[in-house]
Design an enzyme around this catalytic site. Structure first.
Site, PDB file in Angstrom:
ATOM      1  N   GLU A 178     -14.747 -73.583 115.371  1.00 31.08           N
ATOM      2  CA  GLU A 178     -13.513 -73.587 114.113  1.00 31.08           C
ATOM      3  C   GLU A 178     -12.130 -73.846 114.902  1.00 31.08           C
ATOM      4  O   GLU A 178     -11.105 -72.932 113.620  1.00 31.08           O
ATOM      5  CB  GLU A 178     -14.037 -71.872 113.055  1.00 31.08           C
ATOM      6  CG  GLU A 178     -15.392 -72.754 112.469  1.00 31.08           C
ATOM      7  CD  GLU A 178     -15.776 -71.006 111.660  1.00 31.08           C
ATOM      8  OE1 GLU A 178     -15.017 -71.171 110.797  1.00 31.08           O
ATOM      9  OE2 GLU A 178     -16.603 -70.979 111.878  1.00 31.08           O
ATOM     10  N   GLN A 263     -20.288 -50.985 104.374  1.00 32.60           N
ATOM     11  CA  GLN A 263     -20.569 -51.552 105.214  1.00 32.60           C
ATOM     12  C   GLN A 263     -20.363 -52.475 105.395  1.00 32.60           C
ATOM     13  O   GLN A 263     -20.965 -53.463 104.373  1.00 32.60           O
ATOM     14  CB  GLN A 263     -22.670 -51.438 105.933  1.00 32.60           C
ATOM     15  CG  GLN A 263     -22.644 -49.634 105.911  1.00 32.60           C
ATOM     16  CD  GLN A 263     -22.530 -49.272 107.170  1.00 32.60           C
ATOM     17  OE1 GLN A 263     -22.060 -49.772 107.948  1.00 32.60           O
ATOM     18  NE2 GLN A 263     -22.842 -48.007 106.831  1.00 32.60           N
ATOM     19  N   TYR A 266     -21.139 -58.615 109.706  1.00 30.95           N
ATOM     20  CA  TYR A 266     -20.780 -58.221 111.347  1.00 30.95           C
ATOM     21  C   TYR A 266     -20.223 -56.490 111.875  1.00 30.95           C
ATOM     22  O   TYR A 266     -18.930 -57.078 111.266  1.00 30.95           O
ATOM     23  CB  TYR A 266     -20.727 -59.662 111.059  1.00 30.95           C
ATOM     24  CG  TYR A 266     -21.090 -60.893 110.855  1.00 30.95           C
ATOM     25  CD1 TYR A 266     -22.595 -61.045 110.980  1.00 30.95           C
ATOM     26  CD2 TYR A 266     -20.822 -61.092 109.220  1.00 30.95           C
ATOM     27  CE1 TYR A 266     -23.384 -62.235 110.432  1.00 30.95           C
ATOM     28  CE2 TYR A 266     -21.917 -62.174 108.507  1.00 30.95           C
ATOM     29  CZ  TYR A 266     -22.856 -62.419 109.289  1.00 30.95           C
ATOM     30  OH  TYR A 266     -23.912 -63.830 108.650  1.00 30.95           O
ATOM     31  N   HIS A 270     -12.927 -57.326 111.095  1.00 29.21           N
ATOM     32  CA  HIS A 270     -12.186 -58.240 110.780  1.00 29.21           C
ATOM     33  C   HIS A 270     -12.284 -57.456 109.096  1.00 29.21           C
ATOM     34  O   HIS A 270     -12.274 -56.542 108.731  1.00 29.21           O
ATOM     35  CB  HIS A 270     -12.938 -59.440 110.423  1.00 29.21           C
ATOM     36  CG  HIS A 270     -14.685 -58.800 109.934  1.00 29.21           C
ATOM     37  ND1 HIS A 270     -15.929 -59.070 110.333  1.00 29.21           N
ATOM     38  CD2 HIS A 270     -14.853 -58.664 108.994  1.00 29.21           C
ATOM     39  CE1 HIS A 270     -17.043 -58.186 109.813  1.00 29.21           C
ATOM     40  NE2 HIS A 270     -16.627 -58.531 108.320  1.00 29.21           N
TER      41      HIS A 270
HETATM   42  N1  GTA Z   1     -15.260 -68.733 109.100  1.00 34.45           N
HETATM   43  O1  GTA Z   1     -19.221 -68.734 111.065  1.00 34.45           O
HETATM   44  C1  GTA Z   1     -18.253 -68.341 110.168  1.00 34.45           C
HETATM   45  C2  GTA Z   1     -18.890 -66.445 109.348  1.00 34.45           C
HETATM   46  N2  GTA Z   1     -19.533 -66.288 109.274  1.00 34.45           N
HETATM   47  C3  GTA Z   1     -21.072 -66.290 109.601  1.00 34.45           C
HETATM   48  C4  GTA Z   1     -19.695 -65.134 108.199  1.00 34.45           C
HETATM   49  N3  GTA Z   1     -18.265 -65.573 107.340  1.00 34.45           N
HETATM   50  C5  GTA Z   1     -17.612 -66.236 108.476  1.00 34.45           C
HETATM   51  N4  GTA Z   1     -16.678 -66.807 108.300  1.00 34.45           N
HETATM   52  C6  GTA Z   1     -16.259 -68.180 109.696  1.00 34.45           C
HETATM   53  N5  GTA Z   1     -17.401 -68.352 109.948  1.00 34.45           N
HETATM   54  O2  GTA Z   1     -16.360 -62.756 104.089  1.00 34.45           O
HETATM   55  C7  GTA Z   1     -17.397 -65.022 107.035  1.00 34.45           C
HETATM   56  C8  GTA Z   1     -18.147 -64.629 105.545  1.00 34.45           C
HETATM   57  C9  GTA Z   1     -17.498 -62.821 105.164  1.00 34.45           C
HETATM   58  C10 GTA Z   1     -17.402 -62.643 106.357  1.00 34.45           C
HETATM   59  C11 GTA Z   1     -18.458 -61.655 107.018  1.00 34.45           C
HETATM   60  O3  GTA Z   1     -17.490 -63.850 107.455  1.00 34.45           O
HETATM   61  O4  GTA Z   1     -18.484 -64.837 104.277  1.00 34.45           O
HETATM   62  P1  GTA Z   1     -18.925 -58.824 106.131  1.00 34.45           P
HETATM   63  O5  GTA Z   1     -18.922 -58.859 107.581  1.00 34.45           O
HETATM   64  O6  GTA Z   1     -18.622 -57.526 105.712  1.00 34.45           O
HETATM   65  O7  GTA Z   1     -20.042 -59.497 105.510  1.00 34.45           O
HETATM   66  O8  GTA Z   1     -17.896 -60.363 106.364  1.00 34.45           O
HETATM   67  P2  GTA Z   1     -21.288 -59.202 104.265  1.00 34.45           P
HETATM   68  O9  GTA Z   1     -20.414 -57.777 103.323  1.00 34.45           O
HETATM   69  O10 GTA Z   1     -21.917 -59.570 104.345  1.00 34.45           O
HETATM   70  O11 GTA Z   1     -19.851 -60.745 102.985  1.00 34.45           O
HETATM   71  P3  GTA Z   1     -20.094 -61.618 102.553  1.00 34.45           P
HETATM   72  O12 GTA Z   1     -21.262 -62.342 103.820  1.00 34.45           O
HETATM   73  O13 GTA Z   1     -19.375 -62.083 102.047  1.00 34.45           O
HETATM   74  O14 GTA Z   1     -21.633 -61.437 102.157  1.00 34.45           O
HETATM   75  C12 GTA Z   1     -21.216 -60.587 100.616  1.00 34.45           C
HETATM   76  C13 GTA Z   1     -21.860 -61.104  99.507  1.00 34.45           C
HETATM   77  O15 GTA Z   1     -21.464 -62.804  99.389  1.00 34.45           O
HETATM   78  C14 GTA Z   1     -23.623 -61.827  99.886  1.00 34.45           C
HETATM   79  O16 GTA Z   1     -24.427 -60.859  99.381  1.00 34.45           O
HETATM   80  C15 GTA Z   1     -23.674 -62.966  98.720  1.00 34.45           C
HETATM   81  O17 GTA Z   1     -24.168 -61.945  97.400  1.00 34.45           O
HETATM   82  C16 GTA Z   1     -22.170 -63.491  98.809  1.00 34.45           C
HETATM   83  N6  GTA Z   1     -21.925 -64.345  99.150  1.00 34.45           N
HETATM   84  C17 GTA Z   1     -21.871 -64.505 101.315  1.00 34.45           C
HETATM   85  N7  GTA Z   1     -22.176 -65.857 101.261  1.00 34.45           N
HETATM   86  C18 GTA Z   1     -21.879 -66.489 100.245  1.00 34.45           C
HETATM   87  C19 GTA Z   1     -21.591 -67.651  99.745  1.00 34.45           C
HETATM   88  N8  GTA Z   1     -21.932 -68.687 100.870  1.00 34.45           N
HETATM   89  N9  GTA Z   1     -21.139 -68.809  98.589  1.00 34.45           N
HETATM   90  C20 GTA Z   1     -21.237 -67.447  97.380  1.00 34.45           C
HETATM   91  N10 GTA Z   1     -21.462 -66.206  97.545  1.00 34.45           N
HETATM   92  C21 GTA Z   1     -21.748 -65.657  98.773  1.00 34.45           C
END
Ligand code: GTA
EC number: 3.6.1.59
Length: 330
Positions: A178, A263, A266, A270
């Protein structure tokens, strides 16, 4: 539903100050055409969750590669917001509009747009671990009140062994993935960070603007680790993050929701930047902590986040919830 076009207002898809420039597989259509994901051998195992309101479905599938053992995959399909600038391509004399019901001045239709205007944002996690599958599975959720002591005796030991891999974070920080998406970087090893569009944003409209700031410094797992020592880093993220977004996307700081999850999934510090008007997943009170409040709490009490009870929700079969239950006899 109106949308301000991201390109028209500063070039959401441009990178490093190039409005409309080529993104990676995440942002650029050309890249998306060439870097496809091979769905041969894909089969649906089950629907983990779906939402008629957000027009999103989370699918657990398997992919069988010629003869090899099938591997789990999670695919998230999401219908994307409309873009103002393409509406005239949807609604014109050639529109394929098929009547459902007509009554007096009222009528409903199915409109079949050309494929380029019918995008479904698709997120693939492959190979997916059991943890990914349970993360996206719809389940009952329960509130947990985590004291300072609970963190030390229950949560921290659990995180050591069971947290999601943060390889993707290191790939971004080391510019192995990225790199062409980076919106802003403060390269300072202690107090610097990188600002990049979140995986959840297709960067085509500002309505669901979503970026993530990832700090360069390693070893700060979450909100719980923050002390007044981290104030310069947090202030940089708040100040410079807002400035970078204002410059690139013309969205002002008072129209952004800037927060940390607790929580998180990851455990490398961030910060989430989302459009204030967007009901982003994970922005509820039991999940999101506004960065400005975090800064103020640390200014009042340098050990605020070590000492205070933090409240969050966990899904029913989250092993961390089981540990809390065993300890508390919940
Ligand atoms: N640029 O490879 C990546 C990457 N990954 C693997 C994760 N993120 C990334 N960003 C880039 N490249 O906002 C992003 C995630 C998230 C952040 C990590 O990093 O998109 P977090 O550690 O606080 O994780 O944040 P958390 O709390 O689980 O947040 P996440 O993943 O946003 O999930 C919260 C809820 O959102 C989930 O339970 C689900 O219901 C919903 N959700 C997750 N992904 C999606 C999606 N793609 N579309 C719609 N809803 C989603």
């Amino acid at each position: 539903r109106g949308s301000r076009g991201a390109r028209g207002s500063g070039g959401a898809r441009g990178v490093r100050g190039e409005p409309g420039g080529q993104g990676g597989a995440q942002g650029g259509d050309e890249a998306a055409l060439t870097v496809g994901f091979d769905l041969r051998g894909f089969r649906v195992e089950r629907i983990l969750q779906d939402s008629a309101r957000s027009k999103t479905v989370f699918i657990h599938g398997q992919i069988a590669d010629d003869g090899a053992e099938a591997k789990d995959v999670v695919i998230i399909l999401e219908k994307t917001p409309f873009q103002t600038e393409t509406l005239s391509l949807l609604l014109n004399k050639d529109a394929d509009l098929r009547l459902h019901v007509k009554n007096d001045i009222y009528s409903t239709y199915s409109l079949y747009p050309p494929p380029t205007l019918n995008e479904i944002k698709t997120t693939v996690v492959y190979p997916a671990t059991e943890k990914h599958i349970t993360k996206y599975l719809r389940q009952e959720v329960y509130l947990v009140h985590e004291s300072e002591d609970d963190y030390k005796t229950i949560t921290a030991p659990y995180l050591e062994s069971k947290a999601f891999s943060i390889q993707w974070v290191y790939n971004i920080l080391e510019k192995k993935a990225e790199a062409d998406q980076i919106v802003y970087e403060n390269p300072d090893a202690q107090n610097g960070f990188l600002l990049i569009p979140d995986l959840k944003w297709n960067q085509k409209q500002l309505d669901d603007l979503y970026l993530v700031a990832i700090c360069h410094r390693r070893g700060i797992k979450s909100l719980r680790d923050l002390t007044s020592e981290h104030l310069p880093l947090l202030q940089n993220i708040l100040q410079e993050g807002q400035e970078a977004i204002s410059e690139r996307y013309k969205v002002k700081g008072n129209q952004l929701r800037i927060y940390l999850h607790y929580q998180p999934s990851y455990y490398h510090l961030h910060v989430h930047f989302t459009a204030l008007s967007y009901d982003a997943p994970g922005s509820s009170v039991e999940h999101a902590h506004l960065l400005s409040s975090v800064i103020e709490n640390l200014q009042i009490d340098p050990k605020y986040y070590q000492k205070h009870t933090l409240v969050f929700a966990l899904k029913a079969d989250n092993p961390l919830l089981q540990r809390f239950k065993q300890t508390r006899k919940m």
